[in-house]
Design an enzyme around this catalytic site. Structure first.
Site, short mmCIF file in Angstrom:
data_model
loop_
_atom_site.label_atom_id
_atom_site.label_comp_id
_atom_site.label_asym_id
_atom_site.label_seq_id
_atom_site.Cartn_x
_atom_site.Cartn_y
_atom_site.Cartn_z
N CYS A 129 0.82 -1.22 0.00
CA CYS A 129 0.00 0.00 0.00
C CYS A 129 0.85 1.27 0.00
O CYS A 129 0.34 2.35 -0.23
CB CYS A 129 -0.94 0.00 1.20
SG CYS A 129 -0.11 -0.20 2.77
C1 LIG Z 1 0.61 -4.95 2.76
S1 LIG Z 1 1.70 -6.29 2.85
C2 LIG Z 1 0.58 -7.64 2.90
C3 LIG Z 1 0.14 -7.99 4.28
C4 LIG Z 1 -0.51 -9.32 4.41
N1 LIG Z 1 -1.65 -9.48 3.57
C5 LIG Z 1 -0.89 -9.55 5.86
O1 LIG Z 1 -2.06 -9.52 6.17
O2 LIG Z 1 0.02 -9.71 6.69
C6 LIG Z 1 2.31 -6.43 1.21
C7 LIG Z 1 3.19 -7.64 0.98
O3 LIG Z 1 3.52 -7.67 -0.40
C8 LIG Z 1 4.78 -8.30 -0.51
N2 LIG Z 1 5.32 -7.98 -1.84
C9 LIG Z 1 5.70 -6.76 -2.29
N3 LIG Z 1 6.13 -6.87 -3.55
C10 LIG Z 1 6.03 -8.17 -3.92
C11 LIG Z 1 6.35 -8.90 -5.09
N4 LIG Z 1 6.86 -8.29 -6.18
N5 LIG Z 1 6.13 -10.23 -5.11
C12 LIG Z 1 5.62 -10.86 -4.01
N6 LIG Z 1 5.31 -10.22 -2.86
C13 LIG Z 1 5.53 -8.89 -2.82
C14 LIG Z 1 5.56 -7.73 0.64
O4 LIG Z 1 6.64 -8.58 0.99
C15 LIG Z 1 4.49 -7.64 1.74
O5 LIG Z 1 4.53 -8.77 2.58
#
Ligand SMILES: C[S@@+](CC[C@H](N)C(=O)[O-])C[C@H]1O[C@@H](n2cnc3c(N)ncnc32)[C@H](O)[C@@H]1O
EC number: 2.1.1.37
Length: 355
Positions: free
Chosen positions: A82
């Site tokens: 986000c």
């Molecule tokens: C807002 S957090 C999600 C939180 C999760 N849904 C929770 O409830 O704990 C966004 C996640 O996206 C992952 N992320 C960011 N870019 C990514 C990518 N290119 N591929 C896979 N995961 C990614 C980050 O590591 C992070 O854990």
């Protein structure tokens, strides 16, 4: 209808907070994707039966889950990062490549055409062209009924935290009969969830009784600052001039006014961020003790149960906690989605998060 509950995939799963809420509501989470090492370790420790693909989502082929989804996907959850859309990110730029990650979910929708697509993000996402294009695509390409983006506060869901979020639900062949079950819950305060915790030791060590309940070691100067912050409130403006940061001394704006502030035992906490145990990054000081909140306190404010296992160093765990969708909020929302997926005759799913 379902042997193990409706089948769900959790994209950008982080530490697994969404998966926890979904499972508590009765979903069968079969797969998840994230690429952050610490978060993936945490995810596996708590959800060992879920196939977690630890890779950049750009490199994930949706067919890596196809053997787990022989009869169709019920729910696809998309919690893309986000920060590109967050009001707290002062350095955001439209060129932020993470903004394009929402589009990576399209290949999963194209492959599985899930009955429900659920998206959670900051409210700022709803006014972007990326979001408009995405929702238009859902309707145009696959005939989804796309709901209005809803602005919700986790505090209305029994989470002791003001956390404004945008959620979007798109459905195909199912109808959300009730509004999402999020506004029904009495206020829970910071004091309700951390008031019973003992005064923590300072610094992390092997022999901690609770591995997450230790206080950060503050500099002498920050300890001195904390002594000037009134209990259950205050902020950097409570500091005498000699203790103010040079960069704050002449600041006219209210920017960062929460820094060095305390949470209030009688109120909900502010939004926890990835810096949630750092008093220089927000209102993250303990209400009545001269220290930042501990990781345990942060986890409770995010509604993680105490038996949830976290891996990583203190910064990584703070990041996992700050990034999480509060599991209690997710559980409440998931109950409504569960009800939508049940045949009408079997729709008496409990709607009480406390039960
Ligand atoms: C807002 S957090 C999600 C939180 C999760 N849904 C929770 O409830 O704990 C966004 C996640 O996206 C992952 N992320 C960011 N870019 C990514 C990518 N290119 N591929 C896979 N995961 C990614 C980050 O590591 C992070 O854990």
């Amino acid at each position: 209808m379902y042997d193990n509950g409706p089948v769900a995939l959790d994209l950008f799963c982080g530490s697994g907070a969404v998966s926890l809420g979904l499972k508590q509501a009765g979903f069968n989470v079969v797969g998840a994707v994230d690429y952050e090492v610490g978060a993936c370790r945490t995810y596996r420790a708590n959800h060992p039966a879920v196939r977690l693909i630890e890779k950049d989502i750009k490199k994930v082929d949706p067919n890596e889950f196809s053997d787990l989804i022989p009869e169709g996907l019920d729910l696809l959850v998309i919690c893309a990062p986000c920060q590109p859309f967050s009001s707290q990110n002062r350095a955001k730029s439209s060129a932020d490549k993470r903004a394009g990650l929402l589009d990576e979910a399209k290949k999963f929708i194209t492959r599985y055409e899930p009955r429900i697509v659920f998206l959670e993000n900051v409210p700022g996402l709803a006014s972007t062209s990326i979001f408009g294009e995405f929702t238009e695509w859902l309707h145009r390409e696959f005939g989804y009924q796309v709901g209005e983006p809803m602005r919700i506060n986790a505090a209305d869901s029994g989470v002791p935290q003001r956390r404004m979020r945008m959620i979007l639900v798109a459905t195909k062949g199912v109808v959300l009969r009730d509004a999402l079950n999020i506004m029904l819950h009495p206020k829970v305060t910071v004091g309700d969830v951390i008031g019973d915790l003992p005064v923590p030791p300072i610094g992390r060590s092997e022999d901690l009784e609770d591995p997450l309940h230790f206080a950060r070691r503050h500099s002498a100067l920050n300890l001195e600052r904390l002594k000037h912050i009134p209990l259950n409130g205050g902020g950097r403006s409570s500091l005498p001039a000699r203790l103010r940061l040079a960069c704050h001394k002449n600041a006219k704006s209210s920017a960062f006014s929460d820094t060095y502030g305390r949470m209030s035992l009688a109120d909900v906490a502010p939004t926890l961020t990835t810096g949630c145990t750092d008093i220089t990054r927000g209102r993250f000081a303990h209400p009545v003790q001269n220290r930042a909140i501990t990781l345990r306190e942060a986890a409770r404010i995010q509604s993680f149960p105490d038996d949830y296992i976290f891996h990583g160093n203190a910064n990584q765990i703070a990041m996992q906690i700050g990034n999480a969708v509060p599991p209690r909020m997710m559980f409440n929302i998931a109950l409504s989605m569960m009800a939508a997926l049940q045949p009408l005759s079997n729709s008496s799913v409990a709607i009480d998060a406390e039960s």
